[in-house]
Write a protein that holds these residues in place. Structure first.
Motif, mmCIF file in Angstrom:
data_model
loop_
_atom_site.group_PDB
_atom_site.id
_atom_site.type_symbol
_atom_site.label_atom_id
_atom_site.label_comp_id
_atom_site.label_asym_id
_atom_site.label_seq_id
_atom_site.Cartn_x
_atom_site.Cartn_y
_atom_site.Cartn_z
ATOM 1 N N GLU A 334 0.838 -1.209 0.000
ATOM 2 C CA GLU A 334 0.000 0.000 0.000
ATOM 3 C C GLU A 334 0.873 1.260 0.000
ATOM 4 O O GLU A 334 0.613 2.216 -0.738
ATOM 5 C CB GLU A 334 -0.933 0.001 1.216
ATOM 6 N N ALA A 338 1.141 4.104 -2.864
ATOM 7 C CA ALA A 338 0.906 5.520 -2.573
ATOM 8 C C ALA A 338 2.090 6.363 -3.068
ATOM 9 O O ALA A 338 1.908 7.451 -3.653
ATOM 10 C CB ALA A 338 0.707 5.713 -1.069
ATOM 11 N N LYS A 341 2.038 6.717 -6.768
ATOM 12 C CA LYS A 341 0.957 7.629 -7.164
ATOM 13 C C LYS A 341 1.409 9.099 -7.025
ATOM 14 O O LYS A 341 1.224 9.908 -7.933
ATOM 15 C CB LYS A 341 -0.246 7.378 -6.245
#
Lengths: 393, 119
Positions: A334, A338, A341
């Protein structure tokens, strides 16, 4: 024709039982047969009990029980041949399956596992128990029966252990080690000592004992095979190299970074990158702490070459890969997602800086491999940061 | 303990199963005593099956599925009638053929057949 009374029937049945015939079927057969003889062959006026005593020896040589023994021998012989046939078929099938399984395994082809397990289990759960039963029947000396039984039981333990080891199942090591150790140090000496004094067996016993010692010894030597020391050292040096490069890049980035000159985007990326590196450090410490059984704080600064069990798979497969906490694989994925991104949002043209975590092996492996993979991720984070800072100058 | 007769036991050993299966094939259902008496009658007493040999053989045939049993109460006692199963029919045929072949081989081997020209 003499009419037999119920009392006489009871008397005959009790006498049959008293003579040791315990099979009910046989008792009924003999009772009817004796009654028929009395009914058809007893002369008029003859005493029942005297006639009974006279005809009874027609059924045996020494005692009535012989009929039952003869029946049992005939029935056992049928089982004996069925057992021998099953022994031959299961032996051949297990040999073929094991050879096929081993070949498939060597060539990394599918079906290796199931074939080898079938072969091994057929050998240890059908062939070997039948061997015990047949040896027990065939061997005349009591001591030989027990010695062979011990040997076959240990062979069952060793072969089940080998199958478990090949399949990475639990208790493989304890099964293999204890069976093979007992086989070499208990069974072979006992086998040799109990047979070598018999002149007719001396030569075969010596040859067999040497062969068993040699095979057992080779298995014993193979048992402790793990990664070679050189391979382990190369993994440590790769890890140390990655760690050193990461440190150098982080220092170079610190020197390049200037609070005043840096854009907000760059500041945000640098913070994200440092946070990620810290998180990965925490994950590494957690893995080391779990594997070594020490608190996480103590794991910080632990060099990989100090690990007592660098090949530990449980810490990866039963902890890192399956847990859901902050330091789990899931949490790492995760965070990386992130990071990617954010990176894409700030620097859409820098596609090559994206971290492709899926290309690293983070499951079904051991501790040292995962620690190396995590260091690689940290190195890429450091590298990304440095290249962005360099581009901004 | 095997077959008592005017023949030596070595000669008759191994034929008991054939005898029992053949009798059952021809007579339908029979019980133990009946079998011994029938063999005695048919051979004029030359072959007498002893009980010690008959019952172990019947039990083996039963366990092998070659004969089936029917039980009948005769007052206080039970009588077991034996009948051939389908498998038993096949075994009976095989045994008879095997034995016939054996006899012709033995005849040839021991030179018992009247030779043409000697008559």
């Amino acid at each position: 024709m003499h009419n037999i009374t119920d009392e006489q029937v009871d008397f005959i049945l009790e006498d049959i039982k008293a003579n040791g015939v315990i099979l009910e079927d046989l008792q009924n057969n003999l009772l009817d047969h004796i009654c028929c003889i009395i009914e058809h062959e007893m002369p008029e006026g003859e005493d029942f009990y005297r006639f009974y005593r006279k005809i009874l020896p027609r059924f045996f040589k020494n005692s009535l029980k012989e009929i039952q023994e003869e029946t049992e021998i005939l029935l056992t012989f049928k089982n004996y041949y069925a057992m021998k046939r099953t022994l031959k078929i299961s032996g051949l099938a297990s040999a073929l399956l094991t050879i096929t399984g081993a070949t498939l395994k060597t060539l990394h082809l599918p079906g290796a596992g199931v074939t080898i397990v079938l072969g091994g289990l057929l050998f240890s759960l059908v062939f070997m128990p039948l061997m015990i039963a047949l040896k027990f029947k065939d061997e005349e000396k009591q001591v030989d029966k027990w010695v062979f039984t011990l040997g076959f039981l240990l062979a069952i333990g060793a072969s089940v252990g080998i199958v478990f080891k090949l399949m990475h199942w639990p208790f493989a090591n304890i099964l293999m080690r204890s069976s093979i150790t007992a086989f070499i140090f208990v069974y072979v000496p006992v086998y040799y000592l109990t047979r070598v004094r018999r002149a007719e067996l001396r030569f075969n016993t010596t040859v067999n004992a040497v062969l068993m010692m040699a095979c057992g010894g080779m298995l014993y030597a193979l048992m402790n095979l793990g990664y070679s020391l050189k391979l382990e050292e190369s993994l440590y040096s790769a890890n140390n190299f990655t760690e050193a490069s990461k440190k150098d890049l982080n220092s170079a980035s610190t020197e390049l970074f200037s609070e005043e000159a840096a854009s907000d985007t760059l500041k945000a990326m640098r913070e994200l990158s440092r946070n990620m590196q810290e998180k990965i450090d925490a994950i590494k410490n957690d893995l080391i702490a779990f594997s070594e059984g020490i608190p996480s704080k103590k794991a910080a600064g632990f060099n990989v070459s100090q690990l007592s069990d660098p090949n530990n798979t449980d810490v990866i497969n039963k902890h890192f890969a399956v847990s859901t906490g902050e330091l789990s694989r899931q949490a790492l994925e995760e965070s990386v997602s992130a990071y990617n991104k954010e990176l894409k949002a700030y620097f859409p043209e820098k596609e090559e800086l994206q971290i492709k975590l899926e290309k690293l092996q983070l499951e079904k492996t051991n501790l040292i491999v995962v620690l190396n993979a995590l260091s690689q991720v940290q190195l890429q984070l450091a590298n990304n940061e440095y290249s962005l800072l360099l581009a901004a100058r | 303990m095997y077959v008592c007769s005017m023949y030596t036991s070595e000669l008759i050993k191994g034929t008991l199963k054939t005898i029992v299966l053949t009798l059952l094939k021809e007579n339908g259902r029979m019980y133990g005593y009946e079998i011994t008496q029938r063999v005695k009658d048919l051979t004029d007493g030359k072959i007498q099956i002893t009980e010690g040999a008959l019952y172990p053989t019947l039990h083996t045939l039963e366990k092998n599925g070659e004969v089936g049993i029917e039980e009948e109460y005769m007052g206080k006692r039970v009588r077991k009638y034996y009948t051939l199963t389908e498998q038993g029919q096949v075994t009976a045929r095989e045994k008879i053929n095997e034995f016939a072949d054996f006899i012709s081989t033995m005849k040839f081997l021991l030179d018992l057949q009247p030779k043409p020209g000697h008559a």
